[in-house]
Design an enzyme around this catalytic site. Structure first.
Site, PDB file in Angstrom:
ATOM      1  N   MET A  89       0.797  -1.222   0.000  1.00 37.49           N
ATOM      2  CA  MET A  89       0.000   0.000   0.000  1.00 37.49           C
ATOM      3  C   MET A  89       0.838   1.286   0.000  1.00 37.49           C
ATOM      4  SD  MET A  89      -2.780  -1.541  -0.348  1.00 37.49           S
ATOM      5  CE  MET A  89      -4.166  -0.428  -0.140  1.00 37.49           C
ATOM      6  N   HIS A 108      -5.065  -5.083  -8.377  1.00 40.73           N
ATOM      7  CA  HIS A 108      -5.882  -3.970  -7.889  1.00 40.73           C
ATOM      8  C   HIS A 108      -7.346  -4.419  -7.844  1.00 40.73           C
ATOM      9  CE1 HIS A 108      -6.835   0.136  -6.926  1.00 40.73           C
ATOM     10  NE2 HIS A 108      -7.804   0.096  -7.808  1.00 40.73           N
TER      11      HIS A 108
HETATM   12  C1  GAR Z   1      -6.295  -6.917  -1.985  1.00 39.94           C
HETATM   13  O1  GAR Z   1      -7.684  -6.766  -2.099  1.00 39.94           O
HETATM   14  C2  GAR Z   1      -5.577  -6.158  -3.082  1.00 39.94           C
HETATM   15  O2  GAR Z   1      -6.275  -6.176  -4.311  1.00 39.94           O
HETATM   16  C3  GAR Z   1      -5.559  -4.775  -2.506  1.00 39.94           C
HETATM   17  O3  GAR Z   1      -5.269  -4.951  -1.137  1.00 39.94           O
HETATM   18  C4  GAR Z   1      -5.765  -6.225  -0.730  1.00 39.94           C
HETATM   19  C5  GAR Z   1      -4.635  -6.992  -0.102  1.00 39.94           C
HETATM   20  O4  GAR Z   1      -5.092  -8.170   0.488  1.00 39.94           O
HETATM   21  N1  GAR Z   1      -4.567  -3.951  -3.130  1.00 39.94           N
HETATM   22  C6  GAR Z   1      -4.726  -2.654  -3.367  1.00 39.94           C
HETATM   23  O5  GAR Z   1      -5.717  -2.035  -3.063  1.00 39.94           O
HETATM   24  C7  GAR Z   1      -3.549  -1.987  -4.074  1.00 39.94           C
HETATM   25  N2  GAR Z   1      -3.906  -0.695  -4.515  1.00 39.94           N
HETATM   26  P1  GAR Z   1      -4.085  -9.300   0.932  1.00 39.94           P
HETATM   27  O6  GAR Z   1      -3.017  -8.634   1.815  1.00 39.94           O
HETATM   28  O7  GAR Z   1      -4.927 -10.267   1.718  1.00 39.94           O
HETATM   29  O8  GAR Z   1      -3.486  -9.911  -0.299  1.00 39.94           O
END
Ligand code: GAR
Length: 215
Positions: A89, A108
């Site tokens: 992030m 994303h």
């Molecule tokens: C996921 O939903 C991913 O798509 C999002 O964060 C989450 C991470 O989950 N990413 C973003 O929003 C990037 N801009 P995780 O840590 O369980 O994989």
């Protein structure tokens, strides 16, 4: 193929990728998982699977550029073929992207170019979109806007909360991300400008295009 994964939190996408590797579907090895958050649950997942981890604390650096210089140093030692952003992030600096151009992928939780940036699922609900989904794309200097490898579509339902929509999208994230990494590891992914072609993939299928083969 040698992979370095960058995370900031829960690590469920990391977990899905590890599963794909351990089941022998993806012929790759994750040599290092890096987090910018000490408490990231994904670090524990990596450790449980015997993967080396490192927490790099943003507070120890004066600027994004300095932080990313450290990242570049640490990542370069692993000599990765692919850098996978899995819920990472932090915005990456131009220098970082220049250094690893063409080797960085991200997932994303929207159908880009819709709902780029933070809280993509909340944005989709508030906008009144009837469909959303997820996108695996190459990372360029424009945030959440690089060439698209694969997308999956899910409906946005009238009673959806950010949580219910996020969970519906996440089920597909866990399928499209390992799939995209497998294709890359097989040398089947070709980028021409904005367009990405997966060699010998089946195109034109709903709800995942190109079609899933393995996940
Ligand atoms: C996921 O939903 C991913 O798509 C999002 O964060 C989450 C991470 O989950 N990413 C973003 O929003 C990037 N801009 P995780 O840590 O369980 O994989």
């Amino acid at each position: 193929m040698n992979i370095v994964v960058l995370i900031s939190g829960r690590g469920s996408n990391l977990q899905a990728i590890i599963k794909g590797i351990e089941e022998g579907l993806i012929k790759a090895r994750i040599s290092l998982v890096i987090s910018n958050k000490k408490s990231a649950k994904g670090l524990e997942i990596a450790k449980r699977h015997g993967i080396k981890t490192v927490f790099i604390n943003p507070k120890e650096f004066l600027s994004r550029e300095e932080y990313d210089s450290k990242l570049i140093e640490v990542i370069s030692k692993e000599n990765p073929d692919l850098i996978v952003l899995a819920g990472y992030m932090r915005i990456l600096s131009s220098k970082f992207i220049d250094t690893f151009e063409g080797k960085i992928v991200n997932i994303h939780p929207s159908l880009i170019p819709s709902f780029q940036g933070l809280n993509a699922q909340k944005q989709a609900i508030e906008f009144g979109a009837k469909f959303s989904g997820c996108t695996v794309h190459f990372v360029t200097k424009e945030l959440d806007n690089g060439p698209i490898i694969i997308q999956a579509v899910v409906p946005v339902l009238p009673d959806d909360t950010e949580e219910t929509l996020s969970n519906r999208i996440l089920q597909y994230e866990h399928r499209v991300y390992p799939q995209a990494i497998k294709w890359i590891s097989e040398g089947r992914v070709q980028v021409e400008g904005r367009k990405v072609i997966v060699k010998d993939a089946k195109y034109g299928t709903i709800p995942v295009n190109p079609s899933l083969e393995d996940f």
